[in-house]
Design a protein around this motif. Sequence first.
Motif, PDB file in Angstrom:
ATOM      1  N   ARG A   5     -22.980  23.207  26.317  1.00 31.24           N
ATOM      2  CA  ARG A   5     -21.826  22.520  26.900  1.00 31.24           C
ATOM      3  C   ARG A   5     -20.622  23.441  27.076  1.00 31.24           C
ATOM      4  N   LYS A   6     -20.647  24.602  26.475  1.00 29.15           N
ATOM      5  CA  LYS A   6     -19.523  25.531  26.618  1.00 29.15           C
ATOM      6  C   LYS A   6     -19.446  26.125  28.019  1.00 29.15           C
ATOM      7  N   ALA A   7     -20.531  26.080  28.754  1.00 28.89           N
ATOM      8  CA  ALA A   7     -20.561  26.603  30.126  1.00 28.89           C
ATOM      9  C   ALA A   7     -20.637  25.429  31.089  1.00 28.89           C
ATOM     10  N   PRO A   8     -19.970  25.519  32.243  1.00 24.63           N
ATOM     11  CA  PRO A   8     -20.011  24.417  33.216  1.00 24.63           C
ATOM     12  C   PRO A   8     -21.387  24.306  33.851  1.00 24.63           C
ATOM     13  N   GLY A   9     -21.680  23.112  34.359  1.00 23.17           N
ATOM     14  CA  GLY A   9     -22.966  22.904  35.023  1.00 23.17           C
ATOM     15  C   GLY A   9     -24.020  22.404  34.058  1.00 23.17           C
ATOM     16  N   GLY A  10     -25.067  21.821  34.612  1.00 23.46           N
ATOM     17  CA  GLY A  10     -26.145  21.298  33.804  1.00 23.46           C
ATOM     18  C   GLY A  10     -27.259  22.305  33.640  1.00 23.46           C
ATOM     19  N   VAL A  11     -28.464  21.772  33.379  1.00 19.09           N
ATOM     20  CA  VAL A  11     -29.608  22.647  33.167  1.00 19.09           C
ATOM     21  C   VAL A  11     -30.005  23.367  34.453  1.00 19.09           C
ATOM     22  N   GLU A  12     -29.587  22.828  35.606  1.00 13.25           N
ATOM     23  CA  GLU A  12     -29.918  23.483  36.875  1.00 13.25           C
ATOM     24  C   GLU A  12     -29.034  24.690  37.144  1.00 13.25           C
ATOM     25  N   ASN A  13     -27.975  24.859  36.381  1.00 12.96           N
ATOM     26  CA  ASN A  13     -27.060  25.976  36.575  1.00 12.96           C
ATOM     27  C   ASN A  13     -27.689  27.259  36.039  1.00 12.96           C
ATOM     28  N   LEU A  14     -27.975  28.202  36.930  1.00 14.17           N
ATOM     29  CA  LEU A  14     -28.595  29.470  36.535  1.00 14.17           C
ATOM     30  C   LEU A  14     -27.586  30.608  36.513  1.00 14.17           C
ATOM     31  N   ASP A  15     -26.326  30.265  36.354  1.00 16.00           N
ATOM     32  CA  ASP A  15     -25.306  31.301  36.241  1.00 16.00           C
ATOM     33  C   ASP A  15     -25.539  32.129  34.986  1.00 16.00           C
ATOM     34  N   GLN A  16     -25.272  33.411  35.066  1.00 13.66           N
ATOM     35  CA  GLN A  16     -25.535  34.327  33.951  1.00 13.66           C
ATOM     36  C   GLN A  16     -24.785  33.899  32.697  1.00 13.66           C
ATOM     37  N   SER A  17     -23.521  33.525  32.842  1.00 13.27           N
ATOM     38  CA  SER A  17     -22.732  33.124  31.680  1.00 13.27           C
ATOM     39  C   SER A  17     -23.282  31.843  31.050  1.00 13.27           C
ATOM     40  N   ALA A  18     -23.666  30.870  31.893  1.00 10.13           N
ATOM     41  CA  ALA A  18     -24.212  29.615  31.374  1.00 10.13           C
ATOM     42  C   ALA A  18     -25.527  29.846  30.643  1.00 10.13           C
ATOM     43  N   LEU A  19     -26.369  30.712  31.185  1.00  9.73           N
ATOM     44  CA  LEU A  19     -27.651  30.990  30.541  1.00  9.73           C
ATOM     45  C   LEU A  19     -27.475  31.723  29.220  1.00  9.73           C
ATOM     46  N   GLU A  20     -26.473  32.605  29.161  1.00 12.12           N
ATOM     47  CA  GLU A  20     -26.229  33.310  27.903  1.00 12.12           C
ATOM     48  C   GLU A  20     -25.816  32.328  26.800  1.00 12.12           C
ATOM     49  N   HIS A  21     -24.972  31.353  27.138  1.00 12.38           N
ATOM     50  CA  HIS A  21     -24.593  30.332  26.154  1.00 12.38           C
ATOM     51  C   HIS A  21     -25.812  29.513  25.735  1.00 12.38           C
TER      52      HIS A  21
ATOM     53  N   ALA B  97     -32.072  41.145  45.495  1.00 14.06           N
ATOM     54  CA  ALA B  97     -31.266  40.873  46.682  1.00 14.06           C
ATOM     55  C   ALA B  97     -30.886  39.399  46.781  1.00 14.06           C
ATOM     56  N   TYR B  98     -31.633  38.549  46.046  1.00 11.58           N
ATOM     57  CA  TYR B  98     -31.325  37.123  46.053  1.00 11.58           C
ATOM     58  C   TYR B  98     -30.458  36.729  44.846  1.00 11.58           C
ATOM     59  N   HIS B  99     -29.838  37.716  44.198  1.00  7.43           N
ATOM     60  CA  HIS B  99     -28.953  37.493  43.050  1.00  7.43           C
ATOM     61  C   HIS B  99     -29.698  36.791  41.919  1.00  7.43           C
ATOM     62  N   PHE B 100     -30.910  37.247  41.677  1.00  9.91           N
ATOM     63  CA  PHE B 100     -31.762  36.650  40.666  1.00  9.91           C
ATOM     64  C   PHE B 100     -32.038  37.706  39.602  1.00  9.91           C
ATOM     65  N   ALA B 101     -31.405  37.548  38.409  1.00  8.55           N
ATOM     66  CA  ALA B 101     -31.525  38.537  37.348  1.00  8.55           C
ATOM     67  C   ALA B 101     -32.675  38.180  36.411  1.00  8.55           C
ATOM     68  N   ALA B 102     -32.868  39.046  35.409  1.00  9.93           N
ATOM     69  CA  ALA B 102     -33.999  38.872  34.493  1.00  9.93           C
ATOM     70  C   ALA B 102     -33.843  37.613  33.645  1.00  9.93           C
ATOM     71  N   LEU B 103     -32.620  37.294  33.247  1.00 12.29           N
ATOM     72  CA  LEU B 103     -32.417  36.118  32.397  1.00 12.29           C
ATOM     73  C   LEU B 103     -32.750  34.829  33.142  1.00 12.29           C
ATOM     74  N   GLN B 104     -32.486  34.787  34.433  1.00 10.61           N
ATOM     75  CA  GLN B 104     -32.865  33.619  35.224  1.00 10.61           C
ATOM     76  C   GLN B 104     -34.388  33.447  35.278  1.00 10.61           C
ATOM     77  N   SER B 105     -35.088  34.563  35.394  1.00 11.43           N
ATOM     78  CA  SER B 105     -36.554  34.505  35.394  1.00 11.43           C
ATOM     79  C   SER B 105     -37.082  33.982  34.066  1.00 11.43           C
ATOM     80  N   LEU B 106     -36.466  34.443  32.975  1.00 12.27           N
ATOM     81  CA  LEU B 106     -36.887  33.968  31.655  1.00 12.27           C
ATOM     82  C   LEU B 106     -36.632  32.471  31.509  1.00 12.27           C
ATOM     83  N   GLU B 107     -35.505  32.000  32.012  1.00 10.60           N
ATOM     84  CA  GLU B 107     -35.178  30.574  31.902  1.00 10.60           C
ATOM     85  C   GLU B 107     -36.203  29.716  32.638  1.00 10.60           C
TER      86      GLU B 107
END
Length: 344
Positions: free
Chosen positions: A84-100, A191-201
């Motif tokens: 909840r510390k990061a905005p967005g729900g489970v669909e949010n794949l932002d790097q900061s949200a995933l780190e939280h 190129a699609y702004h898709f990092a390693a942490l998003q793949s892991l999620e």
Amino acid sequence: CSHKTQPRTQHCCSRVEDSKTLHVYSRAACPDLQPPCVRSCIAMARGAGSLYAAANLCLISAILWVISTALLVTAHETEWVEARKAPGGVENLDQSALEHRWHGRRQRQGLLVSGMFFSCFAWITLLSPARSLAKVLDAQGPKSASNAIFIVFVVAAALTVVEFTAEAGLSSTSDWISRWPEMMDEHNATAYHFAALQSLEISYIMVHSRTLWLYAMDRLLFATGIVVASCLTYSTKQLSPGHAHLGLFAAFLAVLGFSFEVSRFVDWEVFVEAGLALQALLDGVVLPIWLVWLGWQLRGVSDRGGAVPYERQGGGAASTRQQERSTAELGMGVEVTTGVEQRA
């Protein structure tokens, strides 16, 4: 037999605890002296020790369920506090949200594994009471439906053990991968702004979705066993009808919990929060009460030396007179049977 026979229902479910009585009934020369359920009563009297042990396991299982529920609910809440510390729900794949989110998963790992460990032992200790419950409900004759009680609990316990081993391996491996330096590098993207942490999620969610329905089946299996036990309680009247009422309520909560589990991908936050609240109510309150009540009733059956219909277990003058009359009738049956053996 030339002597006057006793009615077949005279000693039915009478209190059978004297060793001489057991000996005389087991070797009676006249079949008419053995009512239909005397053999069941004798078997229950001989198995009174196992009922007493099952009653103790009911208390142990209830304690384990409370501990397991407290750990699991705390683990999931720990994860959601970080998410909840990061905005967005489970669909949010932002790097900061995933780190939280992954920070919360690392924090909850110990609680989650410990809670599932206690849950496994809670299911295992529940098997013996389930077997004893089936025996008590079989006291007036074998019933194929009572076998389902023990079978479904065994399958549910096996599923819980498999879930524990799978979740322990997944948690430890995903925690290790999430600590890799590349996972925290937000510039390491395609190129699609898709990092390693998003793949892991996404991989983590997909792995959980493969076994979502399988591991949620323990709720349906639990509900099936409780419903069968409650229906047999109503029909045989061996246990308290209030205990059967509570069992049906627990079965309803279990089915509701199954629906919440499989619906979490429809609305993640709503159904996950509802599932946690329901888990706290069912596993932390209703199921322990049901187990303690069951243990108390099994202990009563053990003290009586056999299964007695619930209407004849209560207190009051009428119940006392009924028990005294049953004891007197049992003594008359022993005297008649002893005379038959002496003449033989």
